[in-house]
Motif scaffolding. Sequence first.
Motif, short mmCIF file in Angstrom:
data_model
loop_
_atom_site.label_atom_id
_atom_site.label_comp_id
_atom_site.label_asym_id
_atom_site.label_seq_id
_atom_site.Cartn_x
_atom_site.Cartn_y
_atom_site.Cartn_z
N LYS A 31 0.87 -1.17 0.00
CA LYS A 31 0.00 0.00 0.00
C LYS A 31 0.91 1.22 0.00
CE LYS A 31 -3.90 2.03 2.55
NZ LYS A 31 -4.71 1.96 3.79
N VAL A 32 0.99 1.92 -1.13
CA VAL A 32 2.06 2.90 -1.36
C VAL A 32 1.54 4.34 -1.36
CG1 VAL A 32 4.02 3.49 -2.84
CG2 VAL A 32 3.12 1.15 -2.87
N ALA A 33 2.28 5.21 -0.70
CA ALA A 33 1.99 6.66 -0.76
C ALA A 33 3.20 7.37 -1.35
CB ALA A 33 1.68 7.21 0.63
N VAL A 34 2.93 8.45 -2.07
CA VAL A 34 3.99 9.23 -2.71
C VAL A 34 3.80 10.70 -2.37
CG1 VAL A 34 5.08 9.93 -4.88
CG2 VAL A 34 4.17 7.60 -4.64
N VAL A 35 4.87 11.34 -1.90
CA VAL A 35 4.89 12.79 -1.73
C VAL A 35 5.84 13.33 -2.79
CG1 VAL A 35 5.28 14.74 -0.18
CG2 VAL A 35 4.57 12.53 0.75
N ALA A 36 5.31 14.03 -3.77
CA ALA A 36 6.14 14.59 -4.84
C ALA A 36 6.29 16.09 -4.59
CB ALA A 36 5.50 14.33 -6.20
N VAL A 37 7.51 16.50 -4.21
CA VAL A 37 7.76 17.90 -3.88
C VAL A 37 8.22 18.62 -5.13
CG1 VAL A 37 8.96 19.50 -2.35
CG2 VAL A 37 8.43 17.19 -1.56
N ASP A 38 7.44 19.62 -5.55
CA ASP A 38 7.74 20.37 -6.77
C ASP A 38 8.40 21.70 -6.43
OD1 ASP A 38 6.62 19.20 -9.39
OD2 ASP A 38 5.04 18.78 -7.94
N PRO A 39 9.22 22.21 -7.34
CA PRO A 39 9.86 23.50 -7.08
C PRO A 39 8.85 24.64 -7.09
CG PRO A 39 10.28 22.79 -9.33
CD PRO A 39 9.60 21.64 -8.64
N THR A 40 9.12 25.63 -6.30
CA THR A 40 8.29 26.83 -6.26
C THR A 40 9.01 27.96 -6.98
OG1 THR A 40 7.42 26.16 -4.12
CG2 THR A 40 7.10 28.46 -4.73
N SER A 41 8.30 28.67 -7.82
CA SER A 41 8.89 29.80 -8.52
C SER A 41 9.32 30.87 -7.54
CB SER A 41 7.89 30.39 -9.52
OG SER A 41 8.32 31.67 -9.96
N PRO A 42 10.57 31.35 -7.59
CA PRO A 42 10.99 32.42 -6.68
C PRO A 42 10.34 33.75 -7.01
CG PRO A 42 12.71 31.96 -8.28
CD PRO A 42 11.63 30.93 -8.51
N PHE A 43 9.69 33.84 -8.16
CA PHE A 43 9.07 35.11 -8.57
C PHE A 43 7.58 35.14 -8.25
CE2 PHE A 43 12.60 34.13 -11.45
CZ PHE A 43 13.44 35.20 -11.14
N SER A 44 6.86 34.10 -8.68
CA SER A 44 5.41 34.11 -8.47
C SER A 44 4.99 33.36 -7.22
CB SER A 44 4.71 33.48 -9.68
OG SER A 44 5.03 32.09 -9.76
N GLY A 45 5.88 32.48 -6.72
CA GLY A 45 5.50 31.66 -5.57
C GLY A 45 4.69 30.45 -5.99
N GLY A 46 4.43 30.31 -7.28
CA GLY A 46 3.63 29.19 -7.76
C GLY A 46 4.49 27.98 -8.08
N ALA A 47 3.88 26.82 -8.10
CA ALA A 47 4.60 25.58 -8.42
C ALA A 47 3.87 24.85 -9.53
CB ALA A 47 4.70 24.68 -7.19
N ILE A 48 4.66 24.19 -10.36
CA ILE A 48 4.06 23.36 -11.41
C ILE A 48 3.91 21.97 -10.82
CG2 ILE A 48 4.33 22.48 -13.75
CD1 ILE A 48 6.27 24.83 -14.24
N LEU A 49 2.72 21.64 -10.37
CA LEU A 49 2.51 20.34 -9.72
C LEU A 49 2.28 19.27 -10.78
CD1 LEU A 49 0.35 21.52 -6.70
CD2 LEU A 49 2.81 21.24 -6.85
N GLY A 50 3.36 18.98 -11.51
CA GLY A 50 3.25 18.09 -12.66
C GLY A 50 3.30 16.62 -12.31
N ASP A 51 3.80 16.29 -11.12
CA ASP A 51 3.95 14.88 -10.79
C ASP A 51 2.61 14.16 -10.71
OD1 ASP A 51 6.89 14.42 -10.25
OD2 ASP A 51 6.49 16.22 -9.10
N ARG A 52 1.57 14.90 -10.28
CA ARG A 52 0.26 14.25 -10.21
C ARG A 52 -0.24 13.92 -11.61
NH1 ARG A 52 -3.66 17.58 -6.77
NH2 ARG A 52 -2.07 17.20 -5.20
N ILE A 53 0.11 14.77 -12.58
CA ILE A 53 -0.28 14.51 -13.96
C ILE A 53 0.52 13.32 -14.50
CG2 ILE A 53 -0.29 15.46 -16.30
CD1 ILE A 53 -0.60 18.24 -14.96
#
Length: 317
Positions: A74-96
Amino acid sequence: MQNIVERLLNGDRRALARMVTLIESEAPVATRYLAQLHQHAGKAHIIGITGSPGAGKSTLVSRLVRELRKREKKVAVVAVDPTSPFSGGAILGDRIRMLELSGDPNVFIRSMASRGSLGGLSASTRDVVRAMDAAGYDPIIIETVGTGQAEVEVMRTAQSVVVVVAPGMGDDIQAIKAGILEIADIFAVSKMDKPGAQQTVAELAMLLSLDPNRKKSSWRIPIVKTSALKESGLDELADRLQEHRTFLHESGMMETREQRQVQSELRALILQAVSHALTEAVSEDEWSSLIDKIIRRERDPYSVARELEARIGLQQS
């Protein structure tokens, strides 16, 4: 919110998802829930997957999860994505990228933004892992941002660390020489179907043979050759991870690593409390004023720091 802890402990995925959201949003109630979950955690094997950007970590994780599911894990995954230093947003691509796994009720995947945290991990990664652990997931895989040498932070959360290296990436080998070698329990050479893969394996083997610390260790770091395209090597990687888990328990090193990790967590929680106290004590306007005075050489940073320490009770004024 009716008894979220009890629902989570009974394996309710919605309760776990809600808990992770509370942790990420730093809701005050999350700390109370986590305190209740602590006694139910500590059973899962925490695996860190790290390496430079482009090394193929996400693809490797997807294939590894599929291999572990074949083994009824029974597996769980935490995928930590980089945060943009300018906008503070992250491309949460791992879920895709891991969408193919999302329909499996025994796989739980959560992407998190690093929010500028050093070392490739989000500040709340430990708490999310604790919630997943209490919910019965084992193993739990942490895929880090992939920023190079600063990835040593993963040692403070994971029990087994896999460093992923791709062929033809000379910078990876340089990063390993600079210190990332010290955190690897297993090396996974990805993209073995590409030219130069065998040379990368040979270079890693040479680095390991020259490392004096590794010669003293009773754990011999394996180099696992993997290919997502050919879907090869993932069974061996899963085997090596299980071997390392067994080694940690039998050698007593699991207890040593847990002591180091708990000490790191306590320090982090105290520093977080200090940071919050400082934010409460000093307004944005006052911060700006103090910074301007230091820049104009009207004040010095040392005396300002001492004054602020005294204000939040860290020392006598």
